[in-house]
Enzyme design. Structure first.
Site: not given
Ligand code: IMP
Length: 209
Positions: A78, A189
């Site tokens: 996440d 990250h």
């Molecule tokens: P999840 O980890 O898929 O729930 O992502 C969470 C949200 O954080 C994503 O929908 C993006 O909006 C943002 N996010 C996470 N990692 C990235 C990245 O590498 N680039 C841009 N946005 C990110």
């Protein structure tokens, strides 16, 4: 998934129902002593919805659910964007920032608007990614990757996804949307968290683990 699918290896399920994300996580993980399979390949697979408490809670809940469902080790992540001028928002709510149903471009526009007038030195931010690994017999570990940057006042670049066009990475002098995928993966990250997860899996896969 490719050369890692040796039948003698224990399985590692990538706990994401998003095929692109599962593929990206598998490729960032690289060569580990596991046969990598995607959760989508398991009939009836479902994951708990992401909450708003923390990245770790969400990642662990997904990894545990996939481990239980599959009877194999499972990995989930996440992540989110933390903007200092907003007290760390949108953080764990990054995917929902600005309202339900917005496109990435609309979410970026909402962030640009909310930061209007904030001077450059106060536009610091970071992406954070937590990766959880869980085994069906209750073994669990979490690792975290962070990358520090600045939020630009307008989008730049066409690569990546999410907030990448607004995330300026000073060491390379470009936004994440201006990097090619391999450049981003080296410093991101998620790339950093997956490199640490790989160390965990090497341990789990070894006799001493
Ligand atoms: P999840 O980890 O898929 O729930 O992502 C969470 C949200 O954080 C994503 O929908 C993006 O909006 C943002 N996010 C996470 N990692 C990235 C990245 O590498 N680039 C841009 N946005 C990110």
């Amino acid at each position: 998934m490719g050369p890692r699918s040796s039948p003698s290896r224990p399985r590692l399920v990538i706990a994401s129902l998003n095929a692109d994300k599962a593929r990206e996580l598998a490729s960032l993980l690289g060569d580990v002593p596991f046969e990598i399979v995607s959760l989508a390949a398991l009939v009836g697979a479902a994951l708990p919805p992401e909450g708003e408490e923390s990245y770790g809670v969400n990642a662990l809940a997904k990894a545990r659910a996939a481990a239980r469902l599959s009877g194999s080790a499972a990995l989930a992540d996440d992540s989110g964007l933390e903007v200092d001028a907003l007290g760390g928002r949108p953080g764990v709510r990054s995917a929902r920032y600005g309202g339900a149903g917005l496109s990435d471009a609309e979410r970026c526009a909402a962030l640009v608007a909310e930061l209007r007038g904030v001077p450059p030195e106060r536009r610091t931010a970071r992406f954070r990614c937590v990766v959880a690994v869980a085994s069906p017999n209750g073994r669990e570990e979490m690792v975290e990757g962070v990358v520090e940057g600045m939020i630009t006042s307008a989008p730049r670049g066409t690569g990546g996804f999410g907030y990448d066009p607004l995330f300026f990475y000073p060491p390379l002098g470009r936004t994440f949307a201006e990097l090619d995928p391999s450049e981003k993966n080296r410093v991101s990250h998620r790339g950093r968290a997956l490199a640490l997860a790989r160390d965990v899996l090497e341990r789990w896969g070894s006799a001493a683990g």
